[in-house]
Design a protein around this motif. Structure first.
Motif, PDB file in Angstrom:
ATOM      1  N   ASN A  60      57.049 -43.899  28.343  1.00 25.58           N
ATOM      2  CA  ASN A  60      56.494 -42.550  28.493  1.00 25.58           C
ATOM      3  C   ASN A  60      55.081 -42.604  29.071  1.00 25.58           C
ATOM      4  O   ASN A  60      54.727 -41.809  29.945  1.00 25.58           O
ATOM      5  N   PHE A  61      54.291 -43.535  28.569  1.00 29.40           N
ATOM      6  CA  PHE A  61      52.913 -43.687  29.024  1.00 29.40           C
ATOM      7  C   PHE A  61      52.876 -44.009  30.524  1.00 29.40           C
ATOM      8  O   PHE A  61      52.106 -43.411  31.284  1.00 29.40           O
ATOM      9  N   GLU A  63      55.253 -43.391  32.750  1.00 26.39           N
ATOM     10  CA  GLU A  63      55.772 -42.252  33.520  1.00 26.39           C
ATOM     11  C   GLU A  63      54.720 -41.160  33.723  1.00 26.39           C
ATOM     12  O   GLU A  63      54.715 -40.494  34.753  1.00 26.39           O
ATOM     13  N   LEU A  64      53.848 -40.974  32.758  1.00 26.97           N
ATOM     14  CA  LEU A  64      52.788 -39.973  32.920  1.00 26.97           C
ATOM     15  C   LEU A  64      51.817 -40.358  34.024  1.00 26.97           C
ATOM     16  O   LEU A  64      51.261 -39.499  34.694  1.00 26.97           O
ATOM     17  N   ALA A  67      45.730 -40.081  34.109  1.00 33.98           N
ATOM     18  CA  ALA A  67      45.319 -38.717  33.774  1.00 33.98           C
ATOM     19  C   ALA A  67      44.529 -38.144  34.943  1.00 33.98           C
ATOM     20  O   ALA A  67      43.716 -38.844  35.545  1.00 33.98           O
ATOM     21  N   ARG A  83      49.294 -35.017  26.583  1.00 35.95           N
ATOM     22  CA  ARG A  83      49.719 -36.341  27.028  1.00 35.95           C
ATOM     23  C   ARG A  83      50.067 -37.231  25.831  1.00 35.95           C
ATOM     24  O   ARG A  83      51.084 -37.926  25.850  1.00 35.95           O
ATOM     25  N   PHE A  86      53.446 -36.344  24.451  1.00 39.59           N
ATOM     26  CA  PHE A  86      54.526 -36.841  25.290  1.00 39.59           C
ATOM     27  C   PHE A  86      54.747 -38.339  25.053  1.00 39.59           C
ATOM     28  O   PHE A  86      55.880 -38.792  24.910  1.00 39.59           O
ATOM     29  N   VAL A  87      53.670 -39.097  25.010  1.00 44.37           N
ATOM     30  CA  VAL A  87      53.787 -40.546  24.836  1.00 44.37           C
ATOM     31  C   VAL A  87      54.534 -40.882  23.548  1.00 44.37           C
ATOM     32  O   VAL A  87      55.409 -41.756  23.535  1.00 44.37           O
ATOM     33  N   TYR A  91      58.267 -34.297  22.712  1.00 45.86           N
ATOM     34  CA  TYR A  91      58.394 -33.670  24.027  1.00 45.86           C
ATOM     35  C   TYR A  91      58.240 -32.154  23.986  1.00 45.86           C
ATOM     36  O   TYR A  91      57.603 -31.574  24.854  1.00 45.86           O
ATOM     37  N   SER A  94      54.700 -31.201  23.472  1.00 39.56           N
ATOM     38  CA  SER A  94      53.997 -31.530  24.710  1.00 39.56           C
ATOM     39  C   SER A  94      54.255 -30.466  25.773  1.00 39.56           C
ATOM     40  O   SER A  94      53.329 -30.016  26.458  1.00 39.56           O
ATOM     41  N   ALA A  98      51.532 -27.975  27.292  1.00 37.25           N
ATOM     42  CA  ALA A  98      51.239 -27.946  28.728  1.00 37.25           C
ATOM     43  C   ALA A  98      51.316 -26.518  29.260  1.00 37.25           C
ATOM     44  O   ALA A  98      50.483 -26.097  30.076  1.00 37.25           O
ATOM     45  N   ARG A 178      62.951 -33.141  26.808  1.00 40.19           N
ATOM     46  CA  ARG A 178      62.095 -33.999  27.623  1.00 40.19           C
ATOM     47  C   ARG A 178      61.989 -33.424  29.025  1.00 40.19           C
ATOM     48  O   ARG A 178      61.041 -33.540  29.713  1.00 40.19           O
TER      49      ARG A 178
END
Length: 178
Positions: A60-61, A63-64, A67, A83, A86-87, A91, A94, A98, A178
């Motif tokens: 996940n980290f 894929e983001l 920053a 963020r 999400f990590v 989801y 997150s 967002a 997700r």
């Protein structure tokens, strides 16, 4: 954030470092340095996010990606919370975070900039309000003022649609958060 200097390049993105594959043709000392940096990053992620489900958290980290730099007032801490959610695999929080942050950014832009656009037709729709929940008015206004570029306005419209599907009941969200 820790910066890494490898092969003459500066990296301030841990995600970029983690997803970079160590190449067979690299010098042994370069490979060793990359492995050491990756290990340090992973140790830091375990400390930050916990060991349980660590491989999913790393995925996940990565894929983001890095920053983004902030250009809007006070939203950095909220973006960091989105963020982080999400990590760790949260989801839906997150996603809703967002969306709320997107609405907050639109509001801040209009409220802080509208005094510069008093001579525009859009000003009449926004000058008295303290907040805006109609994303179309906010996006259209900021786009017409030239504050949002066309592609950014399109991304806010996409976020609005995503928000509406997620916030207003939709059974699909139960299966596809997700």
């Amino acid at each position: 954030m820790k910066r890494y200097r490898i092969l003459g390049f500066d990296f301030d993105s841990r995600a970029t470092m983690l997803k970079t594959e160590i190449q067979d043709n690299w010098e042994p000392h370069i490979k060793k340095l990359w492995r050491k940096n990756k290990e340090e990053i992973e140790e830091g992620l375990v400390a930050q996010y916990g060991a349980y489900g660590f491989h999913d958290k790393v995925k996940n980290f990565i894929e983001l990606g890095p920053a983004p730099w902030s250009v809007i007032a006070f939203h950095n801490k909220f973006l960091r919370q989105v963020r982080d959610s999400f990590v760790v695999g949260a989801y839906y929080p997150s996603l809703t975070g967002a969306c709320a942050l997107g609405e907050r950014i639109l509001n801040q832009l209009i409220i802080h900039l509208r005094g510069y656009y008093t001579g525009t037709p859009e000003y009449k729709r926004v000058y008295r309000k303290d907040s805006f929940d109609n994303w179309d008015i906010a996006i259209d206004t900021l786009e017409s003022w030239g504050v949002l570029l066309n592609d950014v306005a399109a991304k806010f419209r996409d976020l609005k649609d995503t928000r509406n599907r997620a916030i207003h009941f939709n059974p699909e969200t139960d299966e596809n958060d997700r």
